[in-house]
Design a protein around this motif. Structure first.
Motif, mmCIF file in Angstrom:
data_model
loop_
_atom_site.group_PDB
_atom_site.id
_atom_site.type_symbol
_atom_site.label_atom_id
_atom_site.label_comp_id
_atom_site.label_asym_id
_atom_site.label_seq_id
_atom_site.Cartn_x
_atom_site.Cartn_y
_atom_site.Cartn_z
ATOM 1 N N PHE A 89 0.855 -1.187 0.000
ATOM 2 C CA PHE A 89 0.000 0.000 0.000
ATOM 3 C C PHE A 89 0.885 1.229 0.000
ATOM 4 O O PHE A 89 1.903 1.270 0.700
ATOM 5 C CB PHE A 89 -0.895 0.026 1.243
ATOM 6 C CG PHE A 89 -1.688 1.290 1.374
ATOM 7 C CD1 PHE A 89 -2.745 1.560 0.527
ATOM 8 C CD2 PHE A 89 -1.365 2.233 2.351
ATOM 9 C CE1 PHE A 89 -3.471 2.741 0.645
ATOM 10 C CE2 PHE A 89 -2.082 3.404 2.475
ATOM 11 C CZ PHE A 89 -3.140 3.666 1.617
ATOM 12 N N VAL A 90 0.498 2.221 -0.794
ATOM 13 C CA VAL A 90 1.240 3.483 -0.848
ATOM 14 C C VAL A 90 0.266 4.635 -0.669
ATOM 15 O O VAL A 90 -0.800 4.668 -1.277
ATOM 16 C CB VAL A 90 1.973 3.670 -2.198
ATOM 17 C CG1 VAL A 90 2.801 4.943 -2.187
ATOM 18 C CG2 VAL A 90 2.840 2.467 -2.534
ATOM 19 N N LYS A 91 0.666 5.574 0.184
ATOM 20 C CA LYS A 91 -0.085 6.827 0.283
ATOM 21 C C LYS A 91 0.912 7.969 0.160
ATOM 22 O O LYS A 91 2.070 7.842 0.559
ATOM 23 C CB LYS A 91 -0.877 6.919 1.585
ATOM 24 C CG LYS A 91 -0.052 7.026 2.844
ATOM 25 C CD LYS A 91 -0.962 7.109 4.068
ATOM 26 C CE LYS A 91 -0.153 7.074 5.343
ATOM 27 N NZ LYS A 91 -0.994 7.096 6.539
ATOM 28 N N VAL A 92 0.423 9.049 -0.443
ATOM 29 C CA VAL A 92 1.261 10.237 -0.603
ATOM 30 C C VAL A 92 0.547 11.386 0.101
ATOM 31 O O VAL A 92 -0.570 11.757 -0.267
ATOM 32 C CB VAL A 92 1.524 10.574 -2.083
ATOM 33 C CG1 VAL A 92 2.473 11.763 -2.184
ATOM 34 C CG2 VAL A 92 2.080 9.371 -2.835
ATOM 35 N N ILE A 93 1.211 11.910 1.123
ATOM 36 C CA ILE A 93 0.666 13.006 1.913
ATOM 37 C C ILE A 93 1.337 14.294 1.454
ATOM 38 O O ILE A 93 2.570 14.383 1.422
ATOM 39 C CB ILE A 93 0.923 12.776 3.409
ATOM 40 C CG1 ILE A 93 0.234 11.476 3.853
ATOM 41 C CG2 ILE A 93 0.447 13.974 4.237
ATOM 42 C CD1 ILE A 93 0.677 10.985 5.208
#
Length: 169
Positions: A89-93
């Motif tokens: 899983f990847v999230k970009v904040i």
């Protein structure tokens, strides 16, 4: 054998510069995908300790645009493992550097496969450490099943595609 999600965590920061922008003044989506693939591969290799190849990218969501004066903090961690494949899983904040305001700009799941067909993943499960990780790891088997079902649909679709040049009738 098990591995903790946090043991696979890869984090990096990228500041948005003019060269990253498209004609809308936001970060070009392809640039984000390139960065995300690189970040997620680090998390994958922390589990496999082998060369991995990108097999799929799904549930891709461009939620908010990144602009000049923003930073992008990418976080990637493994949410499920199979015998030779795993899900990251990847999230970009985003962070507006002038105000400090943070926002969620992008999320996706990546599937990687160990390149060497004779190698297998040493772990049989991923252990979450927080509520976010618990929610994401809980959905792994469902997402995996959907990917498997989609592979047959993709095989059928590929049979319909032509390789002829479009300007030739």
């Amino acid at each position: 054998m098990k591995i903790n999600c946090n043991d696979t965590l890869a984090v990096s920061l990228h500041r948005v510069f003019n060269a990253d922008l498209n004609e809308h003044g936001t970060v070009f989506g392809g640039q984000i995908l390139k960065l995300v693939d690189g970040e997620a591969s680090v998390a994958a290799m922390r589990v496999t300790r082998s060369t991995v190849v990108t097999a799929a990218m799904d549930h891709v969501q461009f939620l908010r645009p990144f602009k000049l004066q923003d930073s992008m903090c990418m976080e990637a961690y493994v949410t499920g493992v199979g015998h030779r494949s795993l899900e990251v899983f990847v999230k970009v904040i985003g962070e507006h550097l002038m105000t400090g305001k943070r926002f969620l700009g992008f999320t996706c799941f990546m599937t990687y496969v160990i390149q060497d067909p004779t190698k297998k993943i040493a772990y049989d499960r991923v252990v979450p450490q927080d509520d976010e990780q618990r929610a994401l790891t809980a959905g792994y088997q469902t997402r995996r099943r959907h990917r498997q079902e989609n592979r047959q649909h993709q095989r059928d679709l590929l049979q319909s595609l032509t390789l002829k040049k479009p300007w030739q009738a």
